[in-house]
Design an enzyme around this catalytic site. Structure first.
Site, PDB file in Angstrom:
ATOM      1  N   GLY A  11       1.222  -4.413 -95.526  1.00  0.00           N
ATOM      2  CA  GLY A  11       0.779  -5.646 -96.185  1.00  0.00           C
ATOM      3  C   GLY A  11       1.053  -5.645 -97.669  1.00  0.00           C
ATOM      4  O   GLY A  11       0.202  -6.020 -98.477  1.00  0.00           O
ATOM      5  N   THR A  13       4.044  -7.059-100.598  1.00  0.00           N
ATOM      6  CA  THR A  13       4.666  -8.381-100.750  1.00  0.00           C
ATOM      7  C   THR A  13       5.582  -8.681 -99.573  1.00  0.00           C
ATOM      8  O   THR A  13       5.589  -9.799 -99.045  1.00  0.00           O
ATOM      9  CB  THR A  13       5.467  -8.441-102.068  1.00  0.00           C
ATOM     10  N   ALA A  14       6.337  -7.675 -99.114  1.00  0.00           N
ATOM     11  CA  ALA A  14       7.279  -7.900 -98.014  1.00  0.00           C
ATOM     12  C   ALA A  14       6.527  -8.303 -96.744  1.00  0.00           C
ATOM     13  O   ALA A  14       6.922  -9.251 -96.047  1.00  0.00           O
ATOM     14  CB  ALA A  14       8.106  -6.640 -97.773  1.00  0.00           C
ATOM     15  N   GLU A  47       7.930  -6.915-110.915  1.00  0.00           N
ATOM     16  CA  GLU A  47       7.296  -8.063-111.562  1.00  0.00           C
ATOM     17  C   GLU A  47       8.268  -9.184-111.884  1.00  0.00           C
ATOM     18  O   GLU A  47       7.878 -10.168-112.493  1.00  0.00           O
ATOM     19  CB  GLU A  47       6.632  -7.585-112.860  1.00  0.00           C
ATOM     20  N   LYS A  76      11.073 -17.528-115.663  1.00  0.00           N
ATOM     21  CA  LYS A  76      12.165 -16.621-116.062  1.00  0.00           C
ATOM     22  C   LYS A  76      13.494 -17.372-115.985  1.00  0.00           C
ATOM     23  O   LYS A  76      13.854 -17.883-114.921  1.00  0.00           O
ATOM     24  CB  LYS A  76      12.161 -15.415-115.104  1.00  0.00           C
ATOM     25  N   THR A 341      16.402  -7.741-107.685  1.00  0.00           N
ATOM     26  CA  THR A 341      16.940  -8.307-106.444  1.00  0.00           C
ATOM     27  C   THR A 341      16.144  -7.961-105.191  1.00  0.00           C
ATOM     28  O   THR A 341      16.427  -8.490-104.117  1.00  0.00           O
ATOM     29  CB  THR A 341      18.372  -7.791-106.224  1.00  0.00           C
TER      30      THR A 341
HETATM   31  C1  LIG Z   1       9.967   0.864-110.252  1.00  0.00           C
HETATM   32  C2  LIG Z   1      10.160  -0.340-109.371  1.00  0.00           C
HETATM   33  C3  LIG Z   1      10.394  -1.579-109.948  1.00  0.00           C
HETATM   34  C4  LIG Z   1      10.591  -2.700-109.146  1.00  0.00           C
HETATM   35  N1  LIG Z   1      10.893  -3.899-109.730  1.00  0.00           N
HETATM   36  C5  LIG Z   1      11.170  -4.982-108.949  1.00  0.00           C
HETATM   37  C6  LIG Z   1      11.493  -6.241-109.504  1.00  0.00           C
HETATM   38  O1  LIG Z   1      11.515  -6.438-110.720  1.00  0.00           O
HETATM   39  N2  LIG Z   1      11.780  -7.253-108.656  1.00  0.00           N
HETATM   40  C7  LIG Z   1      11.743  -7.110-107.307  1.00  0.00           C
HETATM   41  O2  LIG Z   1      12.045  -8.069-106.569  1.00  0.00           O
HETATM   42  N3  LIG Z   1      11.383  -5.943-106.757  1.00  0.00           N
HETATM   43  C8  LIG Z   1      11.106  -4.880-107.525  1.00  0.00           C
HETATM   44  N4  LIG Z   1      10.744  -3.700-106.945  1.00  0.00           N
HETATM   45  C9  LIG Z   1      10.605  -3.639-105.496  1.00  0.00           C
HETATM   46  C10 LIG Z   1       9.275  -4.266-105.095  1.00  0.00           C
HETATM   47  O3  LIG Z   1       8.212  -3.524-105.658  1.00  0.00           O
HETATM   48  C11 LIG Z   1       9.142  -4.295-103.582  1.00  0.00           C
HETATM   49  O4  LIG Z   1      10.301  -4.865-103.015  1.00  0.00           O
HETATM   50  C12 LIG Z   1       7.979  -5.165-103.145  1.00  0.00           C
HETATM   51  O5  LIG Z   1       6.796  -4.807-103.803  1.00  0.00           O
HETATM   52  C13 LIG Z   1       7.756  -5.082-101.647  1.00  0.00           C
HETATM   53  O6  LIG Z   1       7.291  -3.811-101.292  1.00  0.00           O
HETATM   54  P1  LIG Z   1       6.879  -3.560 -99.770  1.00  0.00           P
HETATM   55  O7  LIG Z   1       5.970  -4.634 -99.338  1.00  0.00           O
HETATM   56  O8  LIG Z   1       8.126  -3.356 -98.981  1.00  0.00           O
HETATM   57  O9  LIG Z   1       6.139  -2.154 -99.840  1.00  0.00           O
HETATM   58  P2  LIG Z   1       4.658  -1.758-100.359  1.00  0.00           P
HETATM   59  O10 LIG Z   1       4.173  -2.639-101.443  1.00  0.00           O
HETATM   60  O11 LIG Z   1       4.738  -0.307-100.640  1.00  0.00           O
HETATM   61  O12 LIG Z   1       3.730  -2.003 -99.100  1.00  0.00           O
HETATM   62  C14 LIG Z   1       3.679  -1.096 -98.036  1.00  0.00           C
HETATM   63  C15 LIG Z   1       2.556  -1.477 -97.102  1.00  0.00           C
HETATM   64  O13 LIG Z   1       2.593  -0.601 -95.991  1.00  0.00           O
HETATM   65  C16 LIG Z   1       1.292  -0.150 -95.725  1.00  0.00           C
HETATM   66  N5  LIG Z   1       1.342   1.178 -95.105  1.00  0.00           N
HETATM   67  C17 LIG Z   1       2.055   2.256 -95.483  1.00  0.00           C
HETATM   68  N6  LIG Z   1       1.789   3.288 -94.654  1.00  0.00           N
HETATM   69  C18 LIG Z   1       0.896   2.838 -93.745  1.00  0.00           C
HETATM   70  C19 LIG Z   1       0.230   3.412 -92.644  1.00  0.00           C
HETATM   71  N7  LIG Z   1       0.425   4.687 -92.286  1.00  0.00           N
HETATM   72  N8  LIG Z   1      -0.620   2.652 -91.923  1.00  0.00           N
HETATM   73  C20 LIG Z   1      -0.838   1.343 -92.240  1.00  0.00           C
HETATM   74  N9  LIG Z   1      -0.233   0.747 -93.264  1.00  0.00           N
HETATM   75  C21 LIG Z   1       0.612   1.487 -94.014  1.00  0.00           C
HETATM   76  C22 LIG Z   1       0.587  -0.119 -97.065  1.00  0.00           C
HETATM   77  O14 LIG Z   1      -0.808  -0.215 -96.864  1.00  0.00           O
HETATM   78  C23 LIG Z   1       1.157  -1.366 -97.709  1.00  0.00           C
HETATM   79  O15 LIG Z   1       0.388  -2.474 -97.333  1.00  0.00           O
HETATM   80  C24 LIG Z   1      10.523  -2.565-107.741  1.00  0.00           C
HETATM   81  C25 LIG Z   1      10.238  -1.331-107.163  1.00  0.00           C
HETATM   82  C26 LIG Z   1      10.075  -0.214-107.964  1.00  0.00           C
HETATM   83  C27 LIG Z   1       9.810   1.116-107.311  1.00  0.00           C
END
Ligand SMILES: Cc1cc2nc3c(=O)[nH]c(=O)nc-3n(C[C@H](O)[C@H](O)[C@H](O)COP(=O)(O)OP(=O)(O)OC[C@H]3O[C@@H](n4cnc5c(N)ncnc54)[C@H](O)[C@@H]3O)c2cc1C
Length: 506
Positions: A11, A13-14, A47, A76, A341
């Site tokens: 849960g 952003t993705a 962000e 932006k 991206t």
């Molecule tokens: C340094 C950095 C800078 C970034 N800057 C940008 C930017 O400027 N622009 C941009 O578009 N993107 C950026 N990103 C990427 C962006 O942060 C991610 O694409 C975005 O936040 C989506 O992340 P996610 O939802 O895939 O993963 P996460 O936010 O990590 O979510 C993972 C989810 O999985 C769940 N989970 C994990 N393990 C388990 C488990 N065992 N059981 C149950 N649930 C579990 C967690 O609870 C969480 O809800 C950046 C990333 C980094 C590292």
């Protein structure tokens, strides 16, 4: 008819973006559930966006007045790249989002760049040809005024943690079933499909389809299905980041600034409540402590300012859709956030999947097409990002010299772009022929190559003639921007209206 069940694991952003899109398009036949663990939390960085985020909010019907104040968001217009080239006259350039009337201005830039590539002293720095650059420097809100006849694309800056919370609240209100459980195992059926995910207490959650949004953990796509990870680390060397926050500006900027530092680069992102800084660097070239010190100095942050260190795994899965599972977000891949991206790629994956899934196109042929398309999007972004490093002219550290003189593998597409550029070839034609203008258009390629000053040395240039100059008239472009900009309100006023409008429930 009984509905089938689809579970999203994760849960961040993705996960919540996927939930909102699936709820919109397939909830008549599918029950959408999302399982995440508050014990794991979300990554909470990221962000900056591209204009794709506006398309997402428009598509799921969430207006700016509703989400922007809730997420401390600002507008932006593009990204300023400071100190990347290290060449006189090219110390800074702006990569703007597309603005409708820049179409003709880019023709002028292309014209001048051809002269400059041929050794003539034409003005080929891109900034004067871009309307969004003008808006950024004047801190004007990019939202086109009422009756404005031109489309202006823009993205956003936002608080990543607040965005995930906002999307969660909205998705749950719209009927997505939410469970807070730590998933500790995955059960596969005899056919290799995922049958259930299992929580730490042994409870099984069965479904017909699974979306892996578990972030870098990649529980399903990597852990259970064992899809290999294709690393980009040989060509993109940055594997670490350190972040900090500084107080908000009185007049927030409407651009990201990306400044090249000694062993990587630092972002500066203005939000309503703070300014976010992050230094993305290579741990092969500098230590965590030195990177932190360099960022503190760059941001003028005192010793009391808290920092956060992160590791980044740069690359992508070899396949994103396997059996009854699709990976979305960090679980499928990540490229350093130089052009912000990640969310755009996430969103593109969700849209591509839904497009096939809602029409029942789930045969292996479709799956193969899907995986090839997603891989190409990732590889094309990697290539464009790599060009920032390949074209640097900095000499202040081995990091920059090595990036230029001893780079890792350079793709055949990037090699072809360089050959075309140096041979004064038809770049737009080549980009089309190579089918790489989908990720970054001819505009973007001109902004980066001109902005980085990839031209013959200034000392070797010959004067331009009146005939060379053709119809390009820089004064007219500037005058046109001045007149158009009268229609825009200031960024600060636009944000205040959003906040006050939402506070009074308008
Ligand atoms: C340094 C950095 C800078 C970034 N800057 C940008 C930017 O400027 N622009 C941009 O578009 N993107 C950026 N990103 C990427 C962006 O942060 C991610 O694409 C975005 O936040 C989506 O992340 P996610 O939802 O895939 O993963 P996460 O936010 O990590 O979510 C993972 C989810 O999985 C769940 N989970 C994990 N393990 C388990 C488990 N065992 N059981 C149950 N649930 C579990 C967690 O609870 C969480 O809800 C950046 C990333 C980094 C590292």
């Amino acid at each position: 008819m009984k509905k089938k069940k689809l579970i999203i694991v994760g849960g961040g952003t993705a996960g919540w973006m996927a939930a909102l899109m699936l709820q919109k398009y397939v909830s008549d036949c599918w029950d959408i559930a999302l399982i995440e663990s508050s014990k794991r939390g979300v990554i909470g960085v990221g962000e900056g966006s591209t204009p794709a985020l506006k398309q997402f909010f428009d598509e799921v019907g969430i207006p700016e007045e509703s989400w922007m104040p809730a997420c401390g968001a600002t507008y932006k217009t593009g990204i300023t790249f400071d100190s990347w080239a290290g060449k006189t006259g090219f110390d800074s350039y702006f990569h703007p989002f597309y603005s409708h009337f820049d179409r003709d201005h880019v023709k002028a830039l292309v014209h001048n760049s051809l002269l400059r590539r041929a050794g003539k002293d034409a003005h080929a720095h891109p900034d004067v040809f871009s309307y969004n650059h003008y808006l950024a420097k004047k801190k004007l809100c990019p939202v086109p005024p009422y009756h404005f006849p031109f489309e202006i694309q823009y993205g956003y800056h936002f608080d990543a943690g607040l965005l995930a919370q906002f999307l969660k609240k909205t998705a749950v209100e719209r009927g997505v079933n939410h469970t807070d459980r730590l998933i500790s195992d995955v059960q596969l059926g005899a056919d290799g499909q995922i049958a259930a995910v299992i929580d730490e207490h042994g409870e099984h959650y069965c479904a017909d389809w699974f979306i892996d949004c578990s972030g870098f953990a990649a529980l399903l796509i990597g852990g259970a299905l064992g899809v290999p990870f294709k690393s980009y680390a040989d060509s993109l060397w940055n594997d670490s980041a350190v972040t900090l926050a500084m107080p908000a500006e009185d007049e927030p900027a409407c651009e990201t600034v990306s400044t090249a530092l000694k062993h990587g680069w630092a972002w500066r992102i203005p939000l309503q409540s703070r300014v976010g800084y992050g230094y993305v660097y290579s741990s092969r070239y500098t230590s965590r402590e030195d990177a932190e010190a360099e960022l503190r100095a760059h941001a003028a942050a005192g010793a009391g300012t808290e920092v956060r260190h992160l590791s980044m795994r740069v690359g992508r899965r070899e396949y994103h859709w396997v059996k009854n599972c699709v990976a979305v977000g960090l679980s499928q891949g990540f490229i350093e956030p130089l052009e912000a991206t990640s969310l755009a790629l996430t969103q593109q994956t969700i849209s591509r999947f839904i497009h096939a899934f809602k029409d029942g196109n789930t045969t292996q042929d479709f799956v193969d097409i899907f995986n090839r398309a997603v891989n190409k999007s990732y590889d094309d972004v990697r290539d464009y990002i790599s060009v920032h490093f390949l074209t640097n002219s900095r000499t202040d550290s081995p990091y920059w010299v090595d990036n230029r003189e001893r780079p890792g593998p350079v793709s055949k597409e990037v090699k072809a772009v360089f050959s075309c550029w140096f041979d004064s070839g038809d770049l737009p034609g080549l980009l089309k022929h190579l089918k790489i203008d989908g990720a970054y258009s001819n505009h973007s390629w001109h902004y980066i190559l001109c902005g980085m000053g990839v031209f013959p040395d200034a000392a070797d240039l010959s004067p331009v003639t009146e005939e060379d100059r053709g119809k390009v008239d820089l004064e007219r472009i500037c005058d046109f921007f001045n007149r158009c900009a009268i229609n825009h309100e200031s960024h600060k006023d636009a944000l205040e209206k959003l906040v006050n409008g939402s506070a009074s429930g308008n």
